[in-house]
Design a protein around this motif. Sequence first.
Motif, short mmCIF file in Angstrom:
data_model
loop_
_atom_site.label_atom_id
_atom_site.label_comp_id
_atom_site.label_asym_id
_atom_site.label_seq_id
_atom_site.Cartn_x
_atom_site.Cartn_y
_atom_site.Cartn_z
N GLU A 1 2.69 1.82 -3.35
CA GLU A 1 1.44 2.10 -4.80
C GLU A 1 1.61 3.61 -4.07
O GLU A 1 1.04 4.66 -5.21
CB GLU A 1 0.51 1.31 -4.05
N LEU A 2 1.21 4.30 -2.86
CA LEU A 2 1.59 5.62 -2.36
C LEU A 2 2.22 6.67 -2.58
O LEU A 2 2.17 7.65 -3.48
CB LEU A 2 1.18 6.01 -1.28
N CYS B 1 0.67 -1.04 0.05
CA CYS B 1 0.44 -0.55 0.04
C CYS B 1 1.03 0.78 0.04
O CYS B 1 0.31 2.22 -0.55
CB CYS B 1 -0.95 -0.11 1.38
N ASN C 1 3.94 5.52 -5.79
CA ASN C 1 4.27 5.91 -7.02
C ASN C 1 3.15 6.76 -7.64
O ASN C 1 4.21 7.44 -8.59
CB ASN C 1 4.23 4.08 -7.56
N LYS C 2 2.03 7.01 -6.69
CA LYS C 2 1.34 8.05 -7.25
C LYS C 2 1.91 8.87 -7.37
O LYS C 2 1.20 10.67 -6.88
CB LYS C 2 -0.05 7.56 -6.41
N ARG C 3 2.91 9.76 -5.80
CA ARG C 3 3.18 10.97 -5.52
C ARG C 3 3.09 11.33 -4.52
O ARG C 3 2.55 12.16 -4.48
CB ARG C 3 3.70 12.00 -6.90
N GLU C 4 1.70 10.22 -3.90
CA GLU C 4 1.33 10.84 -2.35
C GLU C 4 2.24 11.04 -1.59
O GLU C 4 1.72 10.86 -0.13
CB GLU C 4 -0.30 9.97 -2.40
N GLU D 1 8.68 -2.82 -7.37
CA GLU D 1 7.55 -2.68 -7.39
C GLU D 1 8.01 -1.01 -8.10
O GLU D 1 6.83 -0.30 -8.09
CB GLU D 1 6.66 -2.37 -6.76
#
Length: 342
Positions: free
Chosen positions: A301-302, A298, A304-307, A339
Amino acid sequence: MKSHKNLYLKIISLGNLTLAWRKARKGKTKKDYVKEFEDSLLENLLKLHEELKNQIYKPKPLETFILRDPKTRKISKSDFRDRIVHHAICNILEPIFDRTFIHDNCANRKGKGTLFALKRFEKFQRKVTHNLTSEAFCLKADIRHYFQEINHEILLKIIQRKVRDEDTIWLIKQIVKNQQSQRETAMNDGKGMPLGNLTSQFFANVYLNELDYFVKHKLRAKYYIRYVDDFVILHPSKEQLKIWKNEINKFLAKKLKLELHPDKSRIINLSRGIDFVGFRNFYYFKLLRKRNIRNILCKIELFNKREISYEKFFEIFQGWSAYTNLANTNKLRSELIREIIT
């Protein structure tokens, strides 16, 4: 049992409050609320000292938020000046109570974290199975809604056996009874500790020290380890563990107004692997629990989304890698690194 008096002046001394401020600010120096407090540092510490000295100190309402990391929990955050008071209390009281804790209480103690608990588990596992050559079992137990069910009156009686200082008890009551709202106070009248407070962790440890003594000295269980509200007892006899489980449940209900979690407290053959302190512990290797893997996926993923910022993610991943180093995870770490989009 030795009791301690005249502790309050040590707790509220400017020297101890200054040390407590240093501990409370650690890792949070860039936070606005820390900067604001430190803009008038001496004035704020003196004001806090005077409030405590005159016993007009009152903690501010807790700020509550929901954390889903990895499971949903309600975290209650204290105001920064109240966190200084929490550290001041623990600076003085923790060394007094820590001397009374059993060796295998691994919860929130210096040098006795996850690694210590895992090493003790490995050692006990080898002893109880005669170096992994014979069958043995584990009572893997969890206390139901532990922090929500801690009884204030019982906790204060336990503390007062060691602390014979009315002023210190007055201050502890201010902390213990500080709830988020009047509604919550009514719902949890006389019980509950907010997750997120340093004092909650300390008082929770003091509370379950009663269970530790019961298991070690009344039941005489040799292979017992506790980590916060999770504990394990290892023994060659499944029947003996069934008897102890029943005795523990009766003790918890009568003395501490608690109960074992009916779904998470089971007797398991050691060869099947035991979930303890974040790992599935088998005879010859350890695996990460699936929720720990889901958690880091998780975070990736955050990122990679630049969050999540690079600095924050690097800190998270570095901590996760150090933790997972305790298990057989080389292949997993390599897969996760692929990843990450750089």
